[in-house]
Design a protein around this motif. Structure first.
Motif, mmCIF file in Angstrom:
data_model
loop_
_atom_site.group_PDB
_atom_site.id
_atom_site.type_symbol
_atom_site.label_atom_id
_atom_site.label_comp_id
_atom_site.label_asym_id
_atom_site.label_seq_id
_atom_site.Cartn_x
_atom_site.Cartn_y
_atom_site.Cartn_z
ATOM 1 N N ARG A 16 0.843 -1.188 0.000
ATOM 2 C CA ARG A 16 0.000 0.000 0.000
ATOM 3 C C ARG A 16 0.881 1.243 0.000
ATOM 4 N N GLY A 17 0.734 2.036 -1.031
ATOM 5 C CA GLY A 17 1.380 3.349 -1.078
ATOM 6 C C GLY A 17 2.859 3.329 -0.746
ATOM 7 N N SER A 18 3.591 2.347 -1.229
ATOM 8 C CA SER A 18 5.025 2.343 -0.971
ATOM 9 C C SER A 18 5.774 2.249 -2.294
ATOM 10 N N ASP A 19 7.076 2.466 -2.230
ATOM 11 C CA ASP A 19 7.908 2.355 -3.427
ATOM 12 C C ASP A 19 8.279 0.917 -3.737
ATOM 13 N N ALA A 20 7.758 -0.032 -2.956
ATOM 14 C CA ALA A 20 8.194 -1.422 -3.114
ATOM 15 C C ALA A 20 8.024 -1.954 -4.551
ATOM 16 N N SER B 197 -6.592 -1.911 -2.041
ATOM 17 C CA SER B 197 -7.721 -1.505 -2.875
ATOM 18 C C SER B 197 -7.629 -0.047 -3.326
ATOM 19 N N ASP B 198 -6.917 0.813 -2.586
ATOM 20 C CA ASP B 198 -6.829 2.209 -3.062
ATOM 21 C C ASP B 198 -6.054 2.325 -4.379
ATOM 22 N N HIS B 199 -5.369 1.248 -4.787
ATOM 23 C CA HIS B 199 -4.638 1.285 -6.060
ATOM 24 C C HIS B 199 -5.467 0.785 -7.239
ATOM 25 N N LEU B 200 -6.693 0.314 -6.957
ATOM 26 C CA LEU B 200 -7.462 -0.359 -8.015
ATOM 27 C C LEU B 200 -7.690 0.539 -9.232
ATOM 28 N N ASP B 201 -8.096 1.786 -9.001
ATOM 29 C CA ASP B 201 -8.382 2.664 -10.138
ATOM 30 C C ASP B 201 -7.140 2.884 -10.985
ATOM 31 N N ALA B 202 -6.008 3.101 -10.308
ATOM 32 C CA ALA B 202 -4.760 3.333 -11.044
ATOM 33 C C ALA B 202 -4.387 2.107 -11.868
ATOM 34 N N LEU B 203 -4.524 0.917 -11.283
ATOM 35 C CA LEU B 203 -4.190 -0.311 -12.014
ATOM 36 C C LEU B 203 -5.075 -0.446 -13.250
ATOM 37 N N ARG B 204 -6.358 -0.155 -13.080
ATOM 38 C CA ARG B 204 -7.280 -0.271 -14.224
ATOM 39 C C ARG B 204 -6.921 0.748 -15.297
ATOM 40 N N GLU B 205 -6.584 1.953 -14.870
ATOM 41 C CA GLU B 205 -6.250 2.998 -15.852
ATOM 42 C C GLU B 205 -5.061 2.607 -16.721
ATOM 43 N N THR C 235 1.593 -8.763 -10.993
ATOM 44 C CA THR C 235 0.464 -8.182 -10.280
ATOM 45 C C THR C 235 -0.410 -9.318 -9.765
ATOM 46 N N GLY C 236 -0.751 -9.244 -8.493
ATOM 47 C CA GLY C 236 -1.557 -10.295 -7.894
ATOM 48 C C GLY C 236 -2.983 -9.849 -7.693
ATOM 49 N N ALA C 237 -3.441 -9.959 -6.465
ATOM 50 C CA ALA C 237 -4.832 -9.656 -6.130
ATOM 51 C C ALA C 237 -4.973 -8.207 -5.678
ATOM 52 N N ILE C 238 -6.220 -7.772 -5.614
ATOM 53 C CA ILE C 238 -6.564 -6.533 -4.924
ATOM 54 C C ILE C 238 -6.848 -6.923 -3.478
#
Ligand SMILES: [Zn+2]
Length: 552
Positions: A233-237, A260-268, A282-285
């Motif tokens: 979540r929200g890291s440079d990893a 889940s906060d990354h879902l929109d970005a991943l879809r975009e 990329t794995g799961a949400i």
């Protein structure tokens, strides 16, 4: 081009961990793939002048371990910052933080080190069984803010300096996440979302993230971990993983489960589940539902045994969970939800059942932890073909007078029922949650758990940490067993888990191989017998403060 193998492992006890498990003496690897398994005689046929031949000297070789649930940067931070898992009391925790404070000062206090941080304390193992508080941390002799995190990362504590730094955010946090004393003053203990302000304040820059991940990857190699599913979540990893991958320096395969906060970005950007390279995918949400048993925040149908007014909290409430499951499933993503208490597990199963898919087994949706699943929930998991991503090392809390006993009373025997999950036909994937990251410790607990319903056989437990986790990551066709055609991700053990079922935790990893390359060779250090000069990326010296010095 010759057909000769790049590497041949001979004279071993090789377990395929297929069903049924088969044993062989030798295997050959070419281009990172297993090309032959058989007797030493059979395999030596493939050895050419350039083949490295590794004499296993009768040792056990298995498919490499895949940790299905970890937080690698946290594992790395424990290696870099104060490792509080070594503390046996609040006083010892304060001493370790004081040592770390001295280190930070000596280091010149780089901006990333503005705070003094400690990770991984577990008060349930202490005689003085209580959380660290502001009063404890105020005793750390430093002018810098101090924060200490419980090993589940759902509970933390800050000192007065830190509290002043994040005062606005703490005041805005839900009251139940900021415990107060008799005078109404914050105790310094922060729960769940109240901790977000601390995580934000101490978020490492990319350089620190590289350092943590480098330390954690070396740790993985020492523990036989050839792949892991990281919760990010929200890291440079993810950036660092891809950087290491491009440089050929990634010594374990990473499946990134994005918050889940990354879902929109991943879809975009069009990044879907299973997209990526051979090493980073990329794995799961990932989402939460409830909190943790340690923090009294796991959602229970009956109140806590040691807190009769409490029965847990939603971190993500059922309405938000349903909306997320609906959106992510419709968009074709695998989804995984943290759910610990029976109420949270049932809510997650309901949300999955309503998801926009005919076949949950195809989506391979997962539930993380699943500590207090009811009989009914176990049946539903099996029927729907869902993945139970569980942590056998949590059995360390299952004994009399352990954490589960305190929180749950008699219900402690109904936690982490690995036997019943297995026998019901639930897809089991094993992970550590980084507490600590050590598959053999997890297997040890799975085999020796206090109650029969919690126990697996050695083979079953090893399979859950290999093929089971591979399945949870859609990787069963290339990883998880020793078979011709699969990638050569392997671990060599110093002792046999089958011969020492009561002391599996004491077995050493002798060698770790990823994609046919030796990434760890303990003997290269111990007797100077370096088999692969070029490929050994970390030596056998565990750094001080190794996160696995856990006695739980
Ligand atoms: Zn976790």
């Amino acid at each position: 081009m010759s057909d000769a193998a790049d590497v041949a492992f001979v004279n071993g006890e090789i377990h395929t961990l297929t069903a049924p498990d088969e044993t062989y003496e030798a295997l050959a690897v070419r281009d990172g793939r297993i090309v032959r398994i058989g007797s030493t005689y059979d395999v030596e046929f493939l050895a050419g002048v350039d083949t490295d031949v590794v004499d296993l000297k009768g040792r056990v070789l298995l498919p490499g371990f895949i940790d299905a649930h970890t937080h690698l940067t946290t594992v790395g931070r424990r290696l870099v910052h104060a490792d509080l898992s070594a503390a046996d009391s609040p006083t010892e925790a304060v001493d370790l933080l004081a040592e770390r404070a001295a280190e930070v000062d000596a280091d010149g206090g780089r901006p990333d080190d503005a705070w003094v941080l400690g990770y991984g304390y577990d008060e349930s193992e202490w005689a003085e069984n209580r959380y660290l508080t502001r009063r404890d941390l105020d005793r750390v002799p430093t002018g810098r803010p101090v924060a200490a995190f419980r090993e589940d990362m759902h509970v933390g504590a800050v000192d007065s300096t830190a509290l002043a730094t994040i005062e606005t955010e703490v005041e805005a946090a839900p009251a139940e996440t900021v415990p107060t004393d008799d005078d109404g003053e914050p105790t310094g203990v922060l729960l769940e979302t109240a901790l977000d302000a601390v995580y934000e304040a101490v978020a490492p820059g990319i350089e620190k993230t590289r350092e943590s991940i480098g330390a954690a990857l070396a740790h993985c190699a020492r523990r036989g971990v050839t792949g892991f599913h990281d919760m990010v979540r929200g890291s440079d990893a993810p950036r660092v993983y891809r950087e290491f991958d491009r440089a050929g320096a990634l010594t374990a395969r990473v499946r990134v489960n994005y918050w889940s906060d990354h879902l929109d970005a991943l879809r975009e950007v069009g990044l879907g589940t299973n997209d990526g390279s051979a090493f980073v995918r990329t794995g799961a949400i990932k989402t939460f539902t409830d909190g943790s048993l340690g923090g009294h925040t796991a959602k229970l149908s009956e109140p806590y045994a040691d807190a009769p007014d409490e029965s847990g909290q939603w971190v993500v409430d059922p309405g938000r969970l349903r909306a997320l499951v609906e959106t992510a499933t419709a968009a074709g993503y695998q989804l995984t939800a943290h759910a610990i208490g029976d109420v949270a597990i049932d809510e997650t199963l309901d949300a999955y059942a309503e998801a926009a898919t005919d076949d949950l087994a195809v989506a391979r949706h997962r539930i993380e932890h699943l500590e207090l699943a009811t009989d009914d929930a176990i049946d539903r998991l099996a029927d729907a073909g869902l993945v139970a991503s569980v942590q056998p090392n949590f059995h360390k809390w299952a004994g009399r007078d352990g954490l589960y006993d305190a929180r749950l009373g008699d219900r402690r025997t109904e936690t982490n029922r690995l036997r019943e999950l297995h026998d019901a036909g639930v897809r089991l994937a094993f992970g550590s949650d980084g507490m600590p990251m050590d598959p053999l410790l997890g297997v040890h607990h799975a085999v020796t758990a206090p109650t029969p319903s919690q126990r697996l056989s050695v083979t079953e437990a090893l399979r859950a940490y290999t093929l089971g986790s591979a399945y949870a990551g859609f990787d069963e066709d290339r990883l998880g067993t020793v078979e011709v055609g699969k990638r050569a991700d392997l671990v060599v053990l110093d002792g046999s888990p089958w011969e020492n079922p009561g002391s599996i935790r004491d077995i050493d990893v002798a060698m770790t191989v990823v994609d046919g390359d030796v990434v760890y060779d303990r003997d290269a250090v111990y007797d100077g017998d370096v088999v692969y000069d070029g490929d050994v990326v970390c030596d056998g010296d565990a750094p001080d403060g190794d996160a696995t010095d856990d006695e739980g």
